[in-house]
Enzyme design. Structure first.
Site, PDB file in Angstrom:
ATOM      1  CG  LEU A   1      -1.909  -1.112   1.418  1.00 56.66           C
ATOM      2  CD1 LEU A   1      -2.650  -0.955   2.745  1.00 56.66           C
ATOM      3  CD2 LEU A   1      -2.896  -1.151   0.266  1.00 56.66           C
ATOM      4  CG  ASP A   2       0.545   4.411  -2.918  1.00 58.78           C
ATOM      5  OD1 ASP A   2       1.351   3.578  -3.351  1.00 58.78           O
ATOM      6  OD2 ASP A   2      -0.219   5.067  -3.642  1.00 58.78           O
ATOM      7  CE  LYS A   3       5.792   8.364   4.948  1.00 60.36           C
ATOM      8  NZ  LYS A   3       6.954   9.260   4.878  1.00 60.36           N
ATOM      9  CG  PHE A   4       0.914   9.669   2.818  1.00 60.14           C
ATOM     10  CD1 PHE A   4       1.045  10.077   4.132  1.00 60.14           C
ATOM     11  CD2 PHE A   4       1.944   9.938   1.930  1.00 60.14           C
ATOM     12  CE1 PHE A   4       2.175  10.753   4.559  1.00 60.14           C
ATOM     13  CE2 PHE A   4       3.076  10.613   2.343  1.00 60.14           C
ATOM     14  CZ  PHE A   4       3.200  11.022   3.668  1.00 60.14           C
ATOM     15  CB  THR A   5      -2.961   3.914   0.936  1.00 56.47           C
ATOM     16  OG1 THR A   5      -2.908   4.744  -0.223  1.00 56.47           O
ATOM     17  CG2 THR A   5      -4.226   3.072   0.893  1.00 56.47           C
TER      18      THR A   5
END
Length: 550
Positions: A150-154
């Site tokens: 998952l993306d860092k900010f997801t």
């Protein structure tokens, strides 16, 4: 692919393989690898050194030229020595949703990087995983246990394999699209369709190589679908359920931006919309401090038992708070009534209580002043026919006389003035978006059909006996009986107006009674706001009722 064949115990040899796309045509080899490996913390300079050292191949042929221009379609490999001394367990919290000794499902918080890279050597999900699951540290892999990311900010659900056998099985399931992944996203605006499939290939952005984009030639197939679950009253944002069938980098962010509805907080793919939101409401833009994307549900077959495992997880507090703030946007109240019924007095009473108010009559008066929008458009259409000699403003008396005499002129003037008033009303509500309520006095709200266009949320009427309205109040305004009759003729009758109102303020006595009646309506409006908030809370609870179920 990872091979631990380095003689330095602090370094490991890693081999990357890629296929150049059509959109990569004419890109330098070192720039391509610098862009591809950015998330791994590999700089373009490091890639360039490795290429010069003979660690790169193009279609199986050794290439030592960093400036080699790609044609698109080549099979590319790059080998490099990567430091791995960052894989030290970190004793930090880990929200474990499921763990049976073979597979774990974790709730990854927003802001936590999934796996380490030279640019982020510590404080990743992997570092926490190897503390809580020390057995995975022995996996012969740079990203132990990780089968998807998952993306860092997801935020949200991510599956982790606890041994190599299950890692390979889960990786194959993801590759074969046997895993169901659903996300919740808050996007700018309102999509045209409530349900839609987005089947658009994704590749590197042709200009900004650090970004992904929908590319019609050379991209990898990418399919997403979405369903609109909710739209905020002001139609600034929508909550979507998004299902992905492929796993391309930034897929949801790219697809939603491509159809004109990027994620709130996504300043990479929605920078323009984020700036607009910030100008409209600094408070909301601050709440959307990250891309509003949450991995909500995850379903896959257990690699050992083949049992279907399904998980859902309510979004974190920042996601819920933003939704509630969007729902709690200003209560837009339209105030109507017959001419000389006391609208201006009620507006003054509201203003004295600190409630933002707007007057359509004042808006029209201002737009008639020199250099106003109405002034400009009336002069373009009629020249100086209605212009005062001394001030240069539009002469309201001349305009009124003309529209009384000629219905065509009246229609033209209304077609000029009404859109201006409508725009300024919308801007007024937008400016006061963070206040509990704002009141706009718009005499022709119903006649113009603006209540059906969702310009306001609530319509409040002022009811006044004809005997008081046509005598006492008319005289206070200095209107001739004939003028008042003309104004009346342009509007619906009082009963028709009041029948469309949510609540009515009676102005059939003195000022004290009018104040008391106004207070009663304000209490009703407060109750409506509270009921709206409770209803939304119930909606969210219903939406997330399967939290943590598996």
């Amino acid at each position: 692919m990872y091979n631990n064949d380095s003689n330095d115990e602090n370094e490991s040899t890693q081999l990357w393989t890629r296929e150049a796309l059509f959109s990569d045509r004419n890109t330098r080899l070192d720039k391509f690898w610098g862009t591809e490996l950015e998330n791994d913390g590999i700089s373009r300079g490091k890639a360039k050194d490795w290429i010069k050292a003979g660690l790169a191949e193009v279609d199986g042929v050794l290439c030592k030229k960093p400036n080699y221009k790609l044609a698109g379609g080549e099979k590319l490999t790059l080998k490099g020595e990567v430091e791995n001394n960052s894989l030290i367990p970190e004793d930090k919290p880990l929200d474990i949703i499921f763990n049976d000794g073979r597979v774990a499902v974790i709730n990854k918080p927003a802001g936590l990087t999934t796996h380490p890279a030279p640019s982020c050597p510590t404080e990743t999900l992997v570092h926490r995983l190897i503390h809580h699951f020390p057995e995975i540290q022995n996996m012969d892999e740079w990203r132990p246990g990780i089968v998807h990311r998952l993306d860092k900010f997801t935020s949200g659900l991510i599956a982790v394999a606890l041994n190599d056998h299950d890692r390979l099985a889960l990786s194959a399931a993801f590759a074969e699209r046997e895993v169901d992944k659903t996300y919740l996203a808050i996007v700018h605006g309102v999509p045209d369709k409530d349900f839609a499939d987005i089947n658009m290939p994704i590749g590197r952005h042709p200009i900004h190589k650090t970004k992904m984009a929908v590319v019609l030639k050379g991209g990898r197939d990418a399919r997403s679908s979405y369903e609109v679950l909710w739209t905020d009253p002001a139609e600034r944002a929508s909550l979507l359920r998004v299902k992905i069938y492929t796993g391309r980098t930034h897929q949801i962010r790219v697809h939603m931006a491509h159809i004109g509805h990027p994620l709130l907080g996504d300043q990479v793919y929605g920078s323009q919309q984020h700036t607009i939101l910030k100008n409209q409401s600094k408070h909301l833009s601050e709440l959307a401090s990250r891309q509003m994307l949450h991995a909500y549900s995850l379903s896959f077959n257990h690699p050992e038992t083949d049992e279907r495992l399904s998980f859902t997880l309510t979004p974190p507090d920042d996601f819920i708070t933003l939704l509630k703030e969007l729902n709690n946007s200003v209560q837009r109240v339209g105030l109507i009534g017959m001419p000389c019924c006391g609208k201006s007095t009620v507006l003054k009473l509201l203003s004295e209580k600190g409630i933002p108010v707007f007057s359509a009559d004042k808006s029209v008066s201002d737009t008639y002043n020199k250099d106003g929008a109405g002034w400009e458009m009336i002069r373009q259409r009629f020249g100086n026919k209605f212009t005062e000699t001394e001030t240069g403003n539009i002469d309201k008396k001349k305009v009124f006389a003309a529209i009384c005499e000629d219905s065509d002129i009246r229609r033209e003037i209304m077609n000029i003035v009404h859109p201006i008033v409508q725009h300024e009303t919308a801007l007024f509500f937008q400016t006061n978006a963070t206040t509990p309520l704002a009141v706009a006095e718009i005499p022709l709200l119903l006649e113009a059909g603006w209540h059906t266009q969702k310009l306001v949320d609530v319509v409040i009427g002022i009811r006044c006996p004809d005997s008081k309205r046509t005598q006492e109040l008319r005289e206070k305004r200095g209107l001739a009986p004939e003028t008042l009759a003309t104004f009346d003729s342009w509007q619906w009758d009082e009963k028709a107006k009041m029948d469309c109102c949510t609540a009515i303020i009676d102005n059939d006595s003195g000022l004290d009674e009018l104040k008391a009646n106004t207070e009663k309506v304000l209490l009703l409006l407060a109750e409506m706001r509270e009921a709206k908030a409770k209803k939304f809370d119930a909606f969210l609870k219903t939406l997330f009722k399967q939290e943590d179920k598996h």
